[in-house]
Design an enzyme around this catalytic site. Structure first.
Site, short mmCIF file in Angstrom:
data_model
loop_
_atom_site.label_atom_id
_atom_site.label_comp_id
_atom_site.label_asym_id
_atom_site.label_seq_id
_atom_site.Cartn_x
_atom_site.Cartn_y
_atom_site.Cartn_z
N SER A 102 0.87 -1.28 -0.32
CA SER A 102 0.33 -0.20 0.42
C SER A 102 0.76 1.47 -0.15
CB SER A 102 -0.97 -0.01 1.30
OG SER A 102 -1.50 -1.65 1.48
N GLN A 103 0.56 2.27 -0.64
CA GLN A 103 0.61 3.69 -0.53
C GLN A 103 1.29 3.85 1.28
OE1 GLN A 103 -2.52 5.93 -1.89
NE2 GLN A 103 -1.02 8.29 -1.01
#
Ligand code: SAH
Length: 252
Positions: A102-103
């Site tokens: 994920s970011q």
């Protein structure tokens, strides 16, 4: 004839070797700008500081424990070598088996939304690269993380061991059923999008416990925080998100 060939070959060899000697000695005196440049060394500590300052603190991440954790975890050791230069950029990256890490901002937001204390025991569904698990491991006492793809679970376990995260435990399996042997949990994070809230996970959450998850809607996904109260679940919507889908029993 054969003697001639021999002479020819050894003559050639002499020419080659003297060329090498001359080339090497010439190279030794070559001006610096003619020599191949070494690859620039990337200062990952500096990149991590930039990420925390600009992409996290610069937005709405203010929990000191979350900021500290993200300043510590070497995200570049959780991404594939070909994405090394993007390790601290604020977007998700592909990992093996068509999944994603994920970011950074979303990892920070989910962690902050879980309102963690250092004494907490946390369950994560969707280990993936184990980056989120490591961030949790910096903050809380114990982390239990479940990954449905075996190669990812094995790789994550080895990576966490190598990096010394002894309080983060990885299990291969479907997170739908949770990890009853270690329940109840103070917080549960789902890092794969689900169409519904798995009942076994609600049961494994303490009263007062928080569950943070991407919930699929008709068209979009929303990041949700559920707080388990004696009289039911309190539901808050945090923001719109895009996660890879939770697979397995939840789709049956
Ligand atoms: N938290 C991860 C990112 C996860 S991507 C990180 O920090 O890198 C979502 C992960 O959830 C994928 O690895 C996917 O295989 C896993 N997953 C999907 N459905 C699952 C399920 N039912 N149980 C456990 N893991 C699941």
């Amino acid at each position: 004839m054969s003697a001639n060939t021999l002479t020819l070959k050894s003559g050639l060899r002499r020419t080659v070797s003297s060329f090498k000697v001359r080339f090497v000695s010439l190279a030794a005196f070559a001006p610096v700008f003619l020599l191949p440049k070494p690859a620039p060394a990337v200062d990952f500590t500096q990149e991590r500081k930039r990420m925390v300052h600009e992409d996290l603190r610069g937005r709405d991440i203010s929990d000191p424990a979350v900021l500290n954790a993200m300043l510590k975890v070497p995200r570049h050791l959780f991404v594939q070598a070909k994405y090394l230069s993007q390790a601290y950029a604020d977007h998700p990256l592909p990992i093996k088996a068509n999944q994603t890490i994920s970011q950074p901002y979303i990892v920070a937001l989910m962690t902050q939304s879980a309102r963690l204390k250092s004494t907490d025991r946390v369950l994560e569904i969707g280990t993936g690269s184990a980056y989120q698990a490591a961030v949790l491991g910096e903050i809380v006492r114990e982390v239990y993380s479940i990954e449905i793809i075996k190669t990812l679970a094995d790789q994550a376990r080895a990576r966490l061991h190598r990096l010394g995260y002894a309080n983060v435990h990885v299990k291969h399996g479907d997170g739908y059923r949770g990890w009853p042997e270690h329940a109840p949990f103070d917080a549960i994070l789902l890092t794969a999008a689900t169409p519904e809230i798995p009942q076994p996970l609600i049961e494994q959450l303490k009263i007062g416990g928080r569950m943070v998850l991407p919930l699929e809607g008709f068209l979009f996904q929303n990041l949700i925080r559920l707080t388990k109260q004696p009289d039911g679940l309190k539901k808050e919507t945090i923001t719109g998100v895009r996660f890879v889908p939770m697979t397995g029993e939840v789709r049956n």
